[in-house]
Scaffold this active site. Sequence first.
Site, PDB file in Angstrom:
ATOM      1  N   ASP A  95       0.821  -1.207   0.000  1.00 15.73           N
ATOM      2  CA  ASP A  95       0.000   0.000   0.000  1.00 15.73           C
ATOM      3  C   ASP A  95       0.858   1.260   0.000  1.00 15.73           C
ATOM      4  OD1 ASP A  95       0.951  -0.514   2.530  1.00 15.73           O
ATOM      5  OD2 ASP A  95      -0.937  -0.104   3.559  1.00 15.73           O
ATOM      6  N   TYR A  96       2.001   1.193   0.675  1.00 12.26           N
ATOM      7  CA  TYR A  96       2.927   2.329   0.713  1.00 12.26           C
ATOM      8  C   TYR A  96       3.405   2.687  -0.688  1.00 12.26           C
ATOM      9  CZ  TYR A  96       7.206   4.978   1.699  1.00 12.26           C
ATOM     10  OH  TYR A  96       8.184   5.927   1.706  1.00 12.26           O
TER      11      TYR A  96
END
Length: 247
Positions: A60-61
């Site tokens: 997700d980062y």
Amino acid sequence: MNTDDFFLSQVYFGTQHARMYMAINLLGVNCVTGMSCLIRKACIDQVGGLKAFGRYIAEDYYLAYEVSKQGFKLRVAPTPAQQNSGNYSIKSWTDRMIRWCKLRMRLSPLAYIEPLQESFSSAILAGLVTNYLLEWNALVVGACHILLWFICDYIILRITQGGPLPFSKFEFAVAWLIRELSSFYIYFKAFTGPATITWRGKIYRLGSGTRVDGLHSSSSSQSSAPTLTVESSSIPTSSNSILPVTG
């Protein structure tokens, strides 16, 4: 009273987690949490699709970082989202938090000073500083600091919950204390533990930037591990990087 993961998760995500995200959103820093974010499929396809980020545990980062590089902004929604936590043991919750902390350690060196922003550690610092500068009683200052923090957390949780809490004030107090006191154990285990995490019955060895360097067999395997395919871009170094909270 049931102090299982349901209460702990709601208290954590509605207090410490929410407080951090509201602060960085107010400062205009791009922020995302993988378990509750909405990104248009066209934007994801534009940066290589989901498979392009499968080599990283903190996908997700990197996904949000690449999307933001295309000129898009990620913001916290003004409407609270309904929490749908499962009922698990306190150990399951702490294991999850340890895993998250290990990932943050590989994404930013600031993770190593996270214990200083906890309520009890900051209360100790406030007591020592005011005692030295103003000669105030350190114990009184520390106690008032913790009480004020507790009240503010309860107010924030009511706001993020969007109404009355599904548990009593006493249950909130117990869950809050467990969360606050267990944070130091979580940091210690994450900082001193092995560079591995368990995910869906598989044990992964973490490389730099949460990249998966190896896979170890686990006797407790319940399901197959997610496919790991193409490596994404290198770790961002921009001062406007996204603060990661991984799932």
